[in-house]
Motif scaffolding. Structure first.
Motif, PDB file in Angstrom:
ATOM      1  N   VAL A  11       4.310  19.624-107.413  1.00 14.00           N
ATOM      2  CA  VAL A  11       2.954  19.918-106.963  1.00 14.00           C
ATOM      3  C   VAL A  11       2.116  18.661-107.068  1.00 14.00           C
ATOM      4  O   VAL A  11       2.394  17.758-107.844  1.00 14.00           O
ATOM      5  N   ASN A  12       1.075  18.624-106.270  1.00 11.64           N
ATOM      6  CA  ASN A  12       0.144  17.507-106.244  1.00 11.64           C
ATOM      7  C   ASN A  12      -1.270  18.057-106.280  1.00 11.64           C
ATOM      8  O   ASN A  12      -1.566  19.089-105.660  1.00 11.64           O
ATOM      9  N   PRO A  13      -2.179  17.400-106.977  1.00  9.63           N
ATOM     10  CA  PRO A  13      -3.559  17.898-107.031  1.00  9.63           C
ATOM     11  C   PRO A  13      -4.228  17.828-105.672  1.00  9.63           C
ATOM     12  O   PRO A  13      -3.931  16.980-104.843  1.00  9.63           O
ATOM     13  N   VAL A  14      -5.154  18.758-105.460  1.00  8.86           N
ATOM     14  CA  VAL A  14      -5.864  18.868-104.188  1.00  8.86           C
ATOM     15  C   VAL A  14      -7.268  18.313-104.347  1.00  8.86           C
ATOM     16  O   VAL A  14      -7.939  18.569-105.358  1.00  8.86           O
ATOM     17  N   LEU A  15      -7.719  17.554-103.390  1.00 10.19           N
ATOM     18  CA  LEU A  15      -9.070  17.024-103.427  1.00 10.19           C
ATOM     19  C   LEU A  15     -10.094  18.142-103.338  1.00 10.19           C
ATOM     20  O   LEU A  15      -9.841  19.205-102.770  1.00 10.19           O
ATOM     21  N   ARG A  16     -11.260  17.878-103.876  1.00  8.52           N
ATOM     22  CA  ARG A  16     -12.330  18.885-103.844  1.00  8.52           C
ATOM     23  C   ARG A  16     -12.726  19.225-102.421  1.00  8.52           C
ATOM     24  O   ARG A  16     -12.951  20.386-102.083  1.00  8.52           O
ATOM     25  N   ASN A  82      -2.169  22.623 -95.593  1.00 10.60           N
ATOM     26  CA  ASN A  82      -0.952  22.440 -96.391  1.00 10.60           C
ATOM     27  C   ASN A  82      -1.226  22.657 -97.877  1.00 10.60           C
ATOM     28  O   ASN A  82      -0.769  21.906 -98.738  1.00 10.60           O
ATOM     29  N   ILE A  83      -1.971  23.704 -98.194  1.00 13.16           N
ATOM     30  CA  ILE A  83      -2.323  24.039 -99.572  1.00 13.16           C
ATOM     31  C   ILE A  83      -1.776  25.428 -99.879  1.00 13.16           C
ATOM     32  O   ILE A  83      -1.781  26.309 -99.019  1.00 13.16           O
ATOM     33  N   HIS A  84      -1.314  25.604-101.108  1.00 12.38           N
ATOM     34  CA  HIS A  84      -0.846  26.902-101.581  1.00 12.38           C
ATOM     35  C   HIS A  84      -1.476  27.195-102.937  1.00 12.38           C
ATOM     36  O   HIS A  84      -1.942  26.296-103.633  1.00 12.38           O
ATOM     37  N   TYR A  85      -1.466  28.477-103.283  1.00 12.44           N
ATOM     38  CA  TYR A  85      -1.902  28.894-104.613  1.00 12.44           C
ATOM     39  C   TYR A  85      -0.722  28.793-105.587  1.00 12.44           C
ATOM     40  O   TYR A  85       0.382  29.206-105.277  1.00 12.44           O
ATOM     41  N   LYS A  86      -0.988  28.258-106.741  1.00 11.48           N
ATOM     42  CA  LYS A  86       0.015  28.132-107.805  1.00 11.48           C
ATOM     43  C   LYS A  86      -0.403  28.973-108.995  1.00 11.48           C
ATOM     44  O   LYS A  86      -1.592  29.052-109.335  1.00 11.48           O
ATOM     45  N   ASN A  87       0.559  29.603-109.606  1.00 14.08           N
ATOM     46  CA  ASN A  87       0.306  30.373-110.822  1.00 14.08           C
ATOM     47  C   ASN A  87       0.057  29.396-111.962  1.00 14.08           C
ATOM     48  O   ASN A  87       0.993  28.846-112.543  1.00 14.08           O
ATOM     49  N   ARG A 174      -4.440  28.306-108.898  1.00  9.22           N
ATOM     50  CA  ARG A 174      -4.926  26.967-108.602  1.00  9.22           C
ATOM     51  C   ARG A 174      -4.387  26.484-107.263  1.00  9.22           C
ATOM     52  O   ARG A 174      -3.253  26.775-106.898  1.00  9.22           O
ATOM     53  N   SER A 175      -5.204  25.759-106.536  1.00  8.14           N
ATOM     54  CA  SER A 175      -4.793  25.205-105.246  1.00  8.14           C
ATOM     55  C   SER A 175      -4.038  23.908-105.464  1.00  8.14           C
ATOM     56  O   SER A 175      -4.525  23.004-106.153  1.00  8.14           O
ATOM     57  N   VAL A 176      -2.854  23.810-104.860  1.00  9.98           N
ATOM     58  CA  VAL A 176      -2.030  22.610-104.995  1.00  9.98           C
ATOM     59  C   VAL A 176      -1.384  22.301-103.659  1.00  9.98           C
ATOM     60  O   VAL A 176      -1.270  23.168-102.784  1.00  9.98           O
ATOM     61  N   PHE A 177      -0.966  21.047-103.492  1.00 10.33           N
ATOM     62  CA  PHE A 177      -0.148  20.636-102.360  1.00 10.33           C
ATOM     63  C   PHE A 177       1.313  20.863-102.721  1.00 10.33           C
ATOM     64  O   PHE A 177       1.798  20.344-103.718  1.00 10.33           O
TER      65      PHE A 177
END
Length: 304
Positions: A11-16, A82-87, A174-177
């Protein structure tokens, strides 16, 4: 093969800004779906959906939830970016999809919460009993408290960049790439051209009202046309009286400005009102006085 699978699960952090863009895309999709649905009832009696509007909206949002969050772990706006929700409650840093409980609670908080807010407002809006007034005040207090918590959550989101909504923070999603983002190569040639053109257009918009275009046009036309000596005779005046020096047609209510050329009254009057320094486009003479032409010319001379 194993390394590629591991890269897909990382996973990669998503910009605001990406998270906020996803929320705006979700709102735009909901408005589009609702407008398309209501357009199907244009031929019906007005107010058909008024009594059941909260329930109809809840059903539509339920359908969207079924094919977005429940099946793909992402909203439409997130899928586009290209964003998904992560547990986020899981201890591992690898990508973990949402659990069924998180998906159901997401449905209750989003769809159920909005339905309850709209339906309670309709139920208690026309009630005058004291008990209903108390319930309505409690509901308004709870709604205001939730909005205040949402504001605080947004301020924390601006600082830390996680959990854009209060629902995400409560449920721990949480939103992640899911796929690594490649470096974008941005070219500024097109932007430079656009900035240059917009600057030039603004300069023209500022400059054009200061230029007397009509006078400049008449001046150029007088330069282009050769000016010959015009004898002051009746024959010459009669020849020039057959057409207006501005419109080129047979002069209506012919007038002169002190030279040998003739103008329609409305042509010369409008130009004099527009430009107080108007000059004859044929010979360049200034307007001394606007006088009606006393020389009589028959219309049959036009065909001669």
């Amino acid at each position: 093969m194993a390394s590629s699978i591991g890269n897909e699960k990382s996973v990669n952090p998503v910009l605001r800004i990406s998270q906020l863009d996803a929320l705006e895309l979700n709102k735009a999709l909901e408005q589009l779906v609702w407008s398309q649905f209501t357009s199907c009832f244009h031929g019906f009696k007005p107010g058909v959906l008024a009594h059941f509007e909260p329930e109809v909206k809840a059903f539509l949002w339920l359908v969207l939830w079924r094919f977005t969050i429940y099946s793909k772990n992402a909203t439409v706006g997130q899928a586009i970016l290209n964003i998904h929700y992560k547990n986020n409650l899981s201890q591992t840093e690898k990508y973990q999809p949402l659990s069924k409980h998180q998906k159901l609670w997401y449905l209750i908080f989003t769809v159920g919460g909005r339905w309850l807010e709209e339906r309670c407002y309709d139920l208690f809006s026309n009630r005058q009993l004291q008990s209903f007034c108390k319930i309505k005040s409690y509901i308004n207090f709870g709604a205001g408290l939730l909005k205040l918590c949402g504001l605080l959550n947004f301020l924390i989101f601006l600082q830390k960049g996680t959990f854009a909504t209060l629902t995400e923070r409560i449920l721990g999603i949480r939103s992640v790439f899911c796929k690594p983002q490649s470096v974008r190569q941005v070219g500024f040639e097109y932007m430079n051209r656009e900035l240059l053109w917009h600057g030039f257009a603004e300069f023209l918009i500022y400059l054009l009202p200061l230029i007397n275009v009509q006078k400049l046009k008449l001046k150029i036309s007088s330069w282009c046309l050769p000016i010959a000596g015009l004898p002051n005779s009746e024959n010459t005046l009669a020849a020039h009286c057959k057409e207006c020096s501005l419109c080129g047609e047979w002069p209506t209510m012919p007038h002169t400005i002190g030279c040998l050329h003739v103008f329609c009254y409305y042509c010369i009057k409008s130009n004099c009102l527009f430009d107080m320094y108007f000059t004859c486009p044929k010979c360049g003479s200034e307007v001394h006085s606007l006088q009606p032409l006393k020389y009589k010319i028959e219309m049959t001379e036009l065909h001669a």
